[in-house]
Design an enzyme around this catalytic site. Sequence first.
Site, short mmCIF file in Angstrom:
data_model
loop_
_atom_site.label_atom_id
_atom_site.label_comp_id
_atom_site.label_asym_id
_atom_site.label_seq_id
_atom_site.Cartn_x
_atom_site.Cartn_y
_atom_site.Cartn_z
N CYS A 114 0.84 -1.19 0.00
CA CYS A 114 0.00 0.00 0.00
C CYS A 114 0.88 1.26 0.00
CB CYS A 114 -0.92 -0.04 1.22
SG CYS A 114 -2.14 1.28 1.26
N CYS A 115 1.90 1.27 0.86
CA CYS A 115 2.81 2.42 0.92
C CYS A 115 3.60 2.57 -0.38
CB CYS A 115 3.80 2.27 2.07
SG CYS A 115 3.14 2.75 3.67
N CYS A 198 -1.05 8.32 7.39
CA CYS A 198 -2.42 8.09 6.94
C CYS A 198 -3.29 7.70 8.15
CB CYS A 198 -2.46 6.98 5.91
SG CYS A 198 -1.58 7.38 4.39
N CYS A 201 -3.39 4.10 9.74
CA CYS A 201 -2.09 3.57 10.16
C CYS A 201 -1.40 4.45 11.20
CB CYS A 201 -1.17 3.42 8.95
SG CYS A 201 -1.89 2.45 7.64
N CYS A 225 7.63 4.03 5.52
CA CYS A 225 6.74 3.84 4.37
C CYS A 225 7.53 3.38 3.14
CB CYS A 225 5.97 5.11 4.05
SG CYS A 225 7.02 6.45 3.47
S1 SF4 Z 1 0.44 4.69 5.65
FE1 SF4 Z 1 -1.14 3.07 5.60
S2 SF4 Z 1 -2.82 3.84 4.29
FE2 SF4 Z 1 -1.00 5.16 3.99
S3 SF4 Z 1 -0.03 4.36 2.18
FE3 SF4 Z 1 0.98 3.36 3.95
S4 SF4 Z 1 -0.19 1.47 4.38
FE4 SF4 Z 1 -1.41 2.74 2.95
#
Ligand code: SF4
Length: 245
Positions: A114-115, A198, A201, A225
């Site tokens: 996701c990151c 985010c 998280c 991240c």
């Molecule tokens: S901090 Fe969490 S929601 Fe944001 S990009 Fe990374 S995994 Fe995804």
Amino acid sequence: MSLLNNSDDLKELVEALNFKEKVERSKQLIKEAYARYGESLVVANSLGKDSVAVWDLAKKVEPKIRGFIVTTRYKPAETIKFMKNEVARYPELKVYKNEAPIPERLYESEPDKCCDILKVVPVKNAIEELHVKCWVTGLRCTEGRTRTDFKEVEERDKGLIKLNPILIWKEREVWQYLALNRVPVNPLYAEGYRSLGCAPCTKITNDDNERAGRWIGTSKCGGECGIHTRPLKTITKGKIISKDK
Ligand code: SF4
């Protein structure tokens, strides 16, 4: 000798230098880097306290310095509002966001992926599009277990210098700088957060580790991240990036 080529013991400097000396050192690093890289020096602004301190320092050194912000669909509403205010104050801050469709709740099942998609890809895109040769960050070596081994000047990607001008600042010194210079900060700090990311998280914690509230309950807990650990000069395929303000 240029401060850009220093081989100082940074862990020693964290304790040895006082607040004023650290501010002067940070400004000198930015000044020397700007003299070397000019317009291709760009500040990465995550909208956290360290980033806004670095952004303020950079603008005091050279008002023409540009910056970029990476945002995601999961940033808290307070951060988005703060971002809009910052961009209104500084139109030279360009905003990058990856709008590509991703599986629902990917942040729970695969936070690294996701990151990578939502943060690392837009940073790569910003570096490519803004022709960045030197990017400036708000990394600090006292921030948590994953940040102890960085240097003030690094070249992790060939041809892309990373400047970390407040690497040796303590959390207290960042707040000291922001208060003394009346720099506006993200209102989420008033709620008790110490490190912002985010919404799904990021949690409020009282842990000694400043980044302990990041990715709680996952393998990434207190981690990164990826923008400081992944290669950033590779071409991004299939990118769907928007620049919104
Ligand atoms: S901090 Fe969490 S929601 Fe944001 S990009 Fe990374 S995994 Fe995804």
